[in-house]
Design a protein around this motif. Structure first.
Motif, PDB file in Angstrom:
ATOM      1  N   ARG A   4      19.336 -25.809  48.267  1.00  0.00           N
ATOM      2  CA  ARG A   4      19.876 -24.434  47.521  1.00  0.00           C
ATOM      3  C   ARG A   4      18.565 -23.491  47.220  1.00  0.00           C
ATOM      4  O   ARG A   4      18.489 -22.433  47.373  1.00  0.00           O
ATOM      5  CB  ARG A   4      20.822 -24.872  46.408  1.00  0.00           C
ATOM      6  N   LEU A  60      17.598 -21.828  50.234  1.00  0.00           N
ATOM      7  CA  LEU A  60      18.396 -20.530  50.436  1.00  0.00           C
ATOM      8  C   LEU A  60      18.467 -19.597  49.603  1.00  0.00           C
ATOM      9  O   LEU A  60      18.436 -18.333  49.977  1.00  0.00           O
ATOM     10  CB  LEU A  60      20.029 -21.085  50.574  1.00  0.00           C
ATOM     11  N   GLU A 108      18.358 -16.844  52.532  1.00  0.00           N
ATOM     12  CA  GLU A 108      19.711 -17.289  52.290  1.00  0.00           C
ATOM     13  C   GLU A 108      20.369 -17.469  53.716  1.00  0.00           C
ATOM     14  O   GLU A 108      21.271 -18.067  53.885  1.00  0.00           O
ATOM     15  CB  GLU A 108      20.634 -16.246  51.643  1.00  0.00           C
ATOM     16  N   LEU A 115      20.141 -25.576  57.368  1.00  0.00           N
ATOM     17  CA  LEU A 115      21.711 -25.668  57.305  1.00  0.00           C
ATOM     18  C   LEU A 115      22.129 -26.830  57.788  1.00  0.00           C
ATOM     19  O   LEU A 115      23.202 -27.319  57.089  1.00  0.00           O
ATOM     20  CB  LEU A 115      22.313 -24.583  58.040  1.00  0.00           C
ATOM     21  N   TYR A 172      21.785 -29.128  54.668  1.00  0.00           N
ATOM     22  CA  TYR A 172      22.707 -28.342  53.532  1.00  0.00           C
ATOM     23  C   TYR A 172      24.158 -28.619  53.618  1.00  0.00           C
ATOM     24  O   TYR A 172      24.778 -29.147  52.889  1.00  0.00           O
ATOM     25  CB  TYR A 172      22.248 -26.858  53.572  1.00  0.00           C
ATOM     26  N   GLU A 217      31.921 -24.700  48.420  1.00  0.00           N
ATOM     27  CA  GLU A 217      30.718 -24.018  48.841  1.00  0.00           C
ATOM     28  C   GLU A 217      30.527 -24.338  50.299  1.00  0.00           C
ATOM     29  O   GLU A 217      29.915 -23.486  51.032  1.00  0.00           O
ATOM     30  CB  GLU A 217      29.484 -24.782  48.365  1.00  0.00           C
ATOM     31  N   ALA A 252      29.626 -20.856  52.744  1.00  0.00           N
ATOM     32  CA  ALA A 252      28.710 -21.243  54.012  1.00  0.00           C
ATOM     33  C   ALA A 252      29.127 -20.838  55.298  1.00  0.00           C
ATOM     34  O   ALA A 252      28.469 -20.018  55.930  1.00  0.00           O
ATOM     35  CB  ALA A 252      27.920 -22.395  53.815  1.00  0.00           C
TER      36      ALA A 252
END
Length: 695
Positions: A348, A351, A355, A361, A364, A376, A380
């Motif tokens: 986080r 990002l 972002e 990713l 994440y 979330e 995303a």
């Protein structure tokens, strides 16, 4: 060195640096006072032209002429300043004289090249194509063809670039061959691309030849491109060897190094061995920096202390505190250690800085799934679909979201699409296999996991999941083979250690099972794993101690599970069985009633409760007889006592239950023995239904 030598880079034919000696531009000048050269930034003609200076041919690199002093005085920042063309008589220079490069005239072609190149840098592609075409017609120079093709490539017109470079007059140009092959890859004409770059490296295998210009050797780029072609053809073994050769030819070819480590194409030991054989001297005075950077990218299954030391040195010595790549490397370490909450927090933070950082990713998204962050995950996936609708990461994110909400068929479609877009992408293959595993389709799951295991030997997960599938199919031999293979890569994963405990439990090797489960519990505690991992391990340890007749230890582990989750009927049934064996009939009945309250149709809990109630009746009857054995009205009193026994809807007569002698303890042992030998239930039946928990 020849202009088209594979040991050169494209810098030697760049209009921006073509007449500037690379060693003067890329190496830090010694800290001595020099005279400043009065000049503006000038661009000169291709080194193939006779009226220009060739960086590697026309200049004597060992000369100590006055031109060295003058060039060293050039500014170290900004655009490089070229040397004058060959029409300038450098023998007339004196060391104490400064050079005014403005006095050296540019040719007509030079000025057009300047115009073309600046248009390319400013993305004025129509202008660059218009002018570049005129320059090429005027000169016929392969280097001008290369730069015009670069404009077409940057514009996305790969076929035009390929057609331009297919002329026989450009076949001897290594740079033209490389760009032509790259265009064919974009056009998905892989066999033709392989014909251009060669199935094996056509150049000399002596990689000790240094690059004089500070760029990436074209030979290394050709090796990388060859690996890219093999990867697109799903020939991953040849792709791996090509990538390794590329980074061995030139350590600055990070593209190849990144393909190897980010796609887990090498085992952890192979990655560290490759690092030991890389020649970091190719990076000149950045060799120490590059070595540390590459070290942080290697597998986190090995040499964690070395990684941490390298990370700290990069922060302290090179001021890279807060650098995104270092944060990405740290996130990889946390993920490998199953510290999903910590990894998610770091993801986080990354990002927040960027972002849409695609590199973070996969970790994440996986951490969101592990921690239950469905909302979330949805956000995303939605953001990725808006910004990168055709990227394989987007399809992965959507697949993980659908998998998290139980829409398995939809998830399978998206995982499949991601793996088609990038066959080297491990998470897509594993997610695709999960969709079969969760539905109990073992054969399809095994096929997908086996593909992932072949493609990504640097990850322990495919072999772990293969072992779990074979364990569920009760093929203990293959399960053990794959689980131990996974352990050779990563020996600290609590899930893996738990599965090995289950394996040895099913083999009847209870001591081994206890050892691995205790290791799993310790690993889960050290890594701050979630409650789910703790529950599973405690539950399995409880079953092991039950079978080892260490009932107090078994009860303590089962009660630990109940402290975290009170809705597991299996745990209450297991406790009921243990309390029956301990002779605590009332406690056993209480546990079994709880199990049936959670799962009313549980056959094992039902059968055990019947046995418990029958045992309780026999014990109560025996106590009543002992209290009244001298009275005359025993039979009617006994009948009245039996009528006082609580009736339950599931109460039924037990089969083959014997009532013998005056010894109450012996009587209970016989009842338990009947429980073990009974027709409807037994301890072995209980083991079959109250299974160890395999995640």
């Amino acid at each position: 060195m020849a202009p088209n030598s594979p040991n050169n880079s494209t810098l030697t034919i760049s209009p921006l640096v073509s007449n500037r000696r690379a060693r003067d531009y890329f190496q830090t000048p010694p800290p001595i006072e020099r005279r400043r050269v009065h000049s503006t930034h000038r661009i000169f003609s291709s080194p193939n032209r006779q009226n220009t200076v060739n960086v590697t041919n026309s200049l004597n690199l060992n000369a100590t002429s006055a031109i060295d002093t003058a060039v060293d005085a050039l500014p170290s920042k900004g655009l490089p300043l070229p040397l004058p063309s060959s029409s300038f008589d450098e023998s007339q220079l004196r060391p104490e004289e400064s050079i005014n490069l403005e006095d050296v005239p540019l040719t007509q072609a030079d000025k057009l090249r300047l115009w073309r190149h600046d248009a390319l840098l400013q993305h004025h592609y129509t202008t660059a194509i218009y002018i570049g075409d005129k320059v090429l017609n005027m000169t016929g120079d392969p280097n001008d063809a290369f730069w015009l093709a670069q404009v077409y490539y940057a514009k996305g017109d790969y076929q035009m670039a390929r057609n331009l470079l297919s002329g026989t007059q450009f076949e001897d140009s290594v740079s033209c061959r490389y760009l032509s092959g790259l265009c064919l890859v974009k056009l998905e004409r892989y066999d033709e691309a392989l014909d251009i770059v060669g199935e094996v490296n056509p150049f000399k295998k002596d990689h000790s030849v240094k690059n004089p210009d500070g760029g990436i050797k074209l030979e290394a780029s050709m090796c990388y491109l060859r690996g890219l072609v093999y990867a697109r053809q799903n020939n991953f073994e040849r792709a791996k060897e090509s990538y390794k050769e590329a980074v061995l030819v030139d350590v600055k070819c990070f593209e190849a190094f990144n393909e190897l480590v980010s796609n887990s194409m090498l085992t952890p030991d192979e990655e560290w061995d490759l690092l030991a054989h890389l020649d970091f001297d190719d990076a000149d005075n950045n060799s120490g920096l590059v070595r540390l950077l590459y070290t942080t990218r290697l597998s986190k299954y090995r040499n964690v202390r070395t990684f941490e030391e390298s990370e700290q040195r990069l922060k302290d010595e090179y001021s890279l505190e807060g650098n995104l790549d270092l944060m990405l490397a740290k996130a990889d370490l946390l993920y490998v250690q199953c510290r999903f909450h910590d990894c998610l927090d770091l993801c986080r933070r990354i990002l927040e800085k960027n972002e849409l950082n695609l590199q973070i990713l996969p970790n994440y998204l996986s951490c969101l799934y592990e921690t239950g962050g469905k909302n979330e995950l949805f956000l995303a996936a939605h953001k990725l679909a808006e910004n990168y609708p055709n990227n394989y990461i987007t399809w992965l994110a959507i697949g993980i979201y659908y998998f998290a909400i139980g829409r398995t068929n939809d998830a399978r479609l998206f995982f499949s699409k991601a793996s088609i877009l990038n066959p080297s992408f491990g998470p897509a293959w594993i997610g695709f296999a999960h969709t079969f595993a969760v539905e109990g389709e073992h054969e399809q799951a095994i096929s997908a996991y086996a593909t992932a295991s072949r493609l990504f030997p640097g990850s322990h997960l495919p072999n772990l999941f293969l072992g779990m599938q074979y364990l569920q199919m009760n093929n203990l031999t293959l399960a053990q083979e794959y689980l131990l293979s996974s352990m050779s890569v990563c020996a600290t994963d609590p899930l893996l250690l738990n599965e090995l405990g289950v394996l040895y439990y099913n083999r009847g090797q209870l001591s081994k099972s206890e050892t691995f489960l205790q290791k799993a519990l310790l690993a889960a505690q050290n890594l701050d794993s979630g409650a789910k991992a703790w529950c599973s391990i405690h539950c399995n340890l409880g079953h092991v101690y039950r079978r080892l007749k260490k009932y107090k230890l078994a009860i303590s582990h089962f009660e630990e599970v109940l402290r975290m989750s009170k809705t597991d009927a299996n745990i209450y049934s297991s406790l009921g069985l243990i309390y029956l064996k301990l002779g605590r009939i009332s406690k056993a009945i209480e546990m079994l009633h709880s199990a049936l309250w959670i799962q009313p149709n549980d056959p094992i809990a039902t059968d055990l409760l019947d046995k418990g109630l029958e045992a309780n009746m026999k014990v109560s009857s025996r106590k009543f007889i002992e209290e009244h054995e001298d009275t005359d009205d025993l039979r009617p009193r006994l009948s009245k006592h039996r009528g006082a026994i609580p009736e339950t809807p599931i109460n039924k007569p037990a089969k083959n239950v014997r009532f013998i002698g005056q010894d109450k303890r012996k009587d209970l042992d016989l009842i338990v023995e009947d429980l073990r030998r009974g027709e409807d239930s037994s301890e072995e039946d209980g083991d079959d239904v109250m299974e160890m928990e395999s995640d």
